[in-house]
Design an enzyme around this catalytic site. Structure first.
Site, PDB file in Angstrom:
ATOM      1  N   TYR A 159       0.926  -1.244  -0.044  1.00  0.00           N
ATOM      2  CA  TYR A 159      -0.436  -0.196  -0.236  1.00  0.00           C
ATOM      3  C   TYR A 159       0.909   1.533  -0.102  1.00  0.00           C
ATOM      4  O   TYR A 159       0.440   2.219  -0.531  1.00  0.00           O
ATOM      5  CB  TYR A 159      -1.039  -0.100   1.430  1.00  0.00           C
ATOM      6  CG  TYR A 159      -2.255  -0.795   1.108  1.00  0.00           C
ATOM      7  CD1 TYR A 159      -3.173  -1.069   0.637  1.00  0.00           C
ATOM      8  CD2 TYR A 159      -2.299  -2.022   1.736  1.00  0.00           C
ATOM      9  CE1 TYR A 159      -3.994  -1.473   0.297  1.00  0.00           C
ATOM     10  CE2 TYR A 159      -3.676  -2.617   1.587  1.00  0.00           C
ATOM     11  CZ  TYR A 159      -4.151  -2.208   1.132  1.00  0.00           C
ATOM     12  OH  TYR A 159      -5.565  -3.636   0.329  1.00  0.00           O
ATOM     13  N   GLU A 215       3.317 -29.808  15.877  1.00  0.00           N
ATOM     14  CA  GLU A 215       2.347 -29.996  14.817  1.00  0.00           C
ATOM     15  C   GLU A 215       1.106 -29.138  15.419  1.00  0.00           C
ATOM     16  O   GLU A 215       0.462 -27.566  14.681  1.00  0.00           O
ATOM     17  CB  GLU A 215       1.583 -30.613  13.615  1.00  0.00           C
ATOM     18  CG  GLU A 215       1.135 -30.246  12.577  1.00  0.00           C
ATOM     19  CD  GLU A 215       0.666 -31.181  11.545  1.00  0.00           C
ATOM     20  OE1 GLU A 215       1.689 -32.242  11.772  1.00  0.00           O
ATOM     21  OE2 GLU A 215      -0.124 -30.644  10.330  1.00  0.00           O
ATOM     22  N   ASP A 241       1.660 -34.326  12.519  1.00  0.00           N
ATOM     23  CA  ASP A 241       0.909 -36.038  11.888  1.00  0.00           C
ATOM     24  C   ASP A 241       1.253 -36.946  11.321  1.00  0.00           C
ATOM     25  O   ASP A 241       2.610 -36.432  10.396  1.00  0.00           O
ATOM     26  CB  ASP A 241      -0.928 -35.081  11.643  1.00  0.00           C
ATOM     27  CG  ASP A 241      -1.712 -34.895  12.015  1.00  0.00           C
ATOM     28  OD1 ASP A 241      -1.911 -34.871  13.171  1.00  0.00           O
ATOM     29  OD2 ASP A 241      -1.840 -34.021  11.416  1.00  0.00           O
TER      30      ASP A 241
END
Lengths: 372, 372
Positions: free
Chosen positions: A109, A205, A257
């Site tokens: 911006y 995780e 996982d």
């Protein structure tokens, strides 16, 4: 200000001054090229898979010798150099001189006021900041560039001092924090480690497992610093893990996982990522050990599973040719997973009772990997 | 343990005992039905848009009188009641009795040991926990159920005591925390507010703007407690805002992007959500003021914008018929936005300089809304 506070203040000043010098070198180079009546250009390593190589010294994957050029010979290249000088000016005069910072989104911006140097989209300004990282061999944190969202936390037997804009803060990451833990700031260089009593760092995780390990007192039983990775970890999370490993010599275990996306989380902690190989030496922890969930655990512990999706299968196949997974261990595990066609989450251990993960699974894995 | 620590310990015991009593009432009802040889069933409010009504007393939208029944007359209903008793047993004997907790994901896995009462998918166990909330008129935090991910933070002139599993922690949310702020725990009932020097709570959608307000010293200049909403806010975030508003009488402002999804973020802070209207009285802050970005600001400040997408347009249209946006103000703003076809982010103010948002925009808006 205390003597130590003064020394930390000096450290910040030194880092700002280094950034200023390196950034000025870029624009000086362009200026000199103009003066010598040559077409201005800068060269930087090309960020492709073909230009990644293993660095024996630091044990991580880094960019090789191939370079790409930004040259004012083309209109596109000329605009890139123009934007480079505007961004450099902004970083030096607004960020470094005034000790301020902005997000990558804000930078996009901010360029509104730069006329022809305005960025067309944020991808362009993000890429320019990466260019500046490559050209200066510094990280964007040196330029006071902030990420949009942060927010990983840690919990464990370590005391640190964080230099904040409001002064120094001494924080013990078990005794001075709530149940949510210590919020890792975006610029980890502002942290100085004081005392610790840790035998390992356990990077986790999911938030559910992080809370489970805290509730079960795993940090106390194993003198472990628990770090919540929040999925694919932020730069600040990887950097603080690396710093604790390197400066304090605390071994690192990564507990995720059991699916291909989680193996990539492990790889990004241990070896870094292809698209940011210039940061590997700064953020990767090559000695980090993978603690699971392994495909062989799915079989051995008869975990509750989900079927692999098409995306999972092709991610696993692509890992078989990823240099970061080039080892007998990963070949076996990935091939086993493709054979059984299943994946499992770390929270699946809850099916065997709330204590199974801390009383059985993790102790077994720590033994297997020689970590305890 | 100190006298105050003891009183907080008693508070936890009282909340556990209330949860135990209310949960036992459910299974007692089923037991009595069996004894009386009637087919067991339980009734609970139906969670549909048609059953939402405005509660004048608490100024929020709550469920009306329509009820739906879980009855063992059908096989499906019988299984639901069986699962209800298993889950109740688990919550009472594992969570409340042993002062432990689990995530919603873990609960799903835990049911593996429940034979015929095993959940088929997590959506089912999540829904059952909502049923228990409705039946007991308590929140799942009373059952020690944790969400998967948490992680919102706050920063400002307030001191609090958090009762953690490791003892009490006294934390001043400016002086005792790093630049990242204080990590809000999942169960906000464990917090007791001590002293504060705050004139307002400023809830902020994005991490970039939260960091901007801290860097610009907005919290100091306005005695503001900054709360990072992280997009659609978690229950714990909404609950702590409500508690500070209600118990400490601190006014609340919500500062988001200027698009339909952000208006929903505001609405969920101020009025709650349809799918969890049973929690509105507990989590909604009806007096919260919307501070922008407003569609009229996009015009007035000539902000950098993006075009509305098809999804944006249909979300705005659906808000025109949402009871939570039933006011002249929202009608005007939403219709203006549909007319100009644009949206803007809160970070777009950076285009006018890094201080514009704190020196011009927010002061103007605080004036307009009578907050400063």
């Amino acid at each position: 200000m205390s003597k130590k506070g003064q020394s930390r203040e000096n450290k910040r000043a030194a880092s700002d001054s280094l950034a200023r010098t390196k950034l000025l070198e870029i624009v000086e180079r362009i200026y000199t090229q103009f003066e010598n009546e040559t077409v201005p250009s800068v060269s930087l390593p090309s960020r492709t898979k073909a230009n990644i190589e293993y660095c024996d010294r630091s044990d991580v994957w880094v960019y090789g010798d191939r370079e790409s050029e930004r040259s004012a010979k083309t209109v596109k290249g000329a605009f890139q150099l123009l934007k480079t000088t505007y961004a450099t000016d902004f970083i030096i005069n607004e960020h470094l001189t005034q000790n301020r910072g902005s997000t990558l989104r804000e930078l996009y911006y901010i360029s509104e006021g730069w006329d022809a140097a305005k960025f067309k989209e944020q991808a362009e300004s993000d890429r320019l900041i990466e260019d500046l990282e490559l050209l200066t061999t510094l990280q964007r944190e040196f330029f006071h560039m902030r990420p949009e969202e942060d927010g990983a936390t840690m919990f464990g037997p370590i005391e640190l001092t964080e230099q904040t804009k409001r002064g120094e803060r001494n924080i013990h990451c078990q005794k001075d924090v709530g149940e949510g833990g210590y919020q890792i700031p975006f610029n980890v260089e502002n942290i100085e480690f004081k005392k610790h009593d840790a035998s390992m760092i356990m990077a986790v995780e999911t938030g559910g497992m992080y809370a489970r390990l805290i509730e079960n007192g795993f940090d106390e039983a194993y003198n472990a610093i628990l770090v919540h990775l929040k999925g694919q970890p932020a730069r600040s999370t990887r950097r603080i893990i690396k710093r604790m490993n390197e400066e304090l010599d605390i071994p690192v275990a990564v507990f995720t996982d059991g699916d291909p996306w989680s193996y990539r989380i492990f790889a990004s902690v241990a070896y870094g990522a292809i698209k940011s190989a210039h940061l590997s030496e700064y953020m990767a922890t090559p000695k980090a050990k993978f603690l699971g969930v392994q495909p062989s655990d799915i079989v051995e512990y008869e975990l509750s599973t989900d079927k692999l999706t098409e995306q999972d299968i092709s991610a696993l196949r692509s890992e078989l040719s990823d240099p970061r997974f080039e080892s007998e261990y990963w070949k076996e595990q990935i091939e086993l997973q493709l054979k059984i066609g299943k994946k499992a989450e770390q929270q699946a251990f809850a099916g065997k009772g709330l204590d199974f993960v801390t009383e059985t699974y993790l102790p077994n894995r720590l033994n297997e990997t020689g970590m305890a």
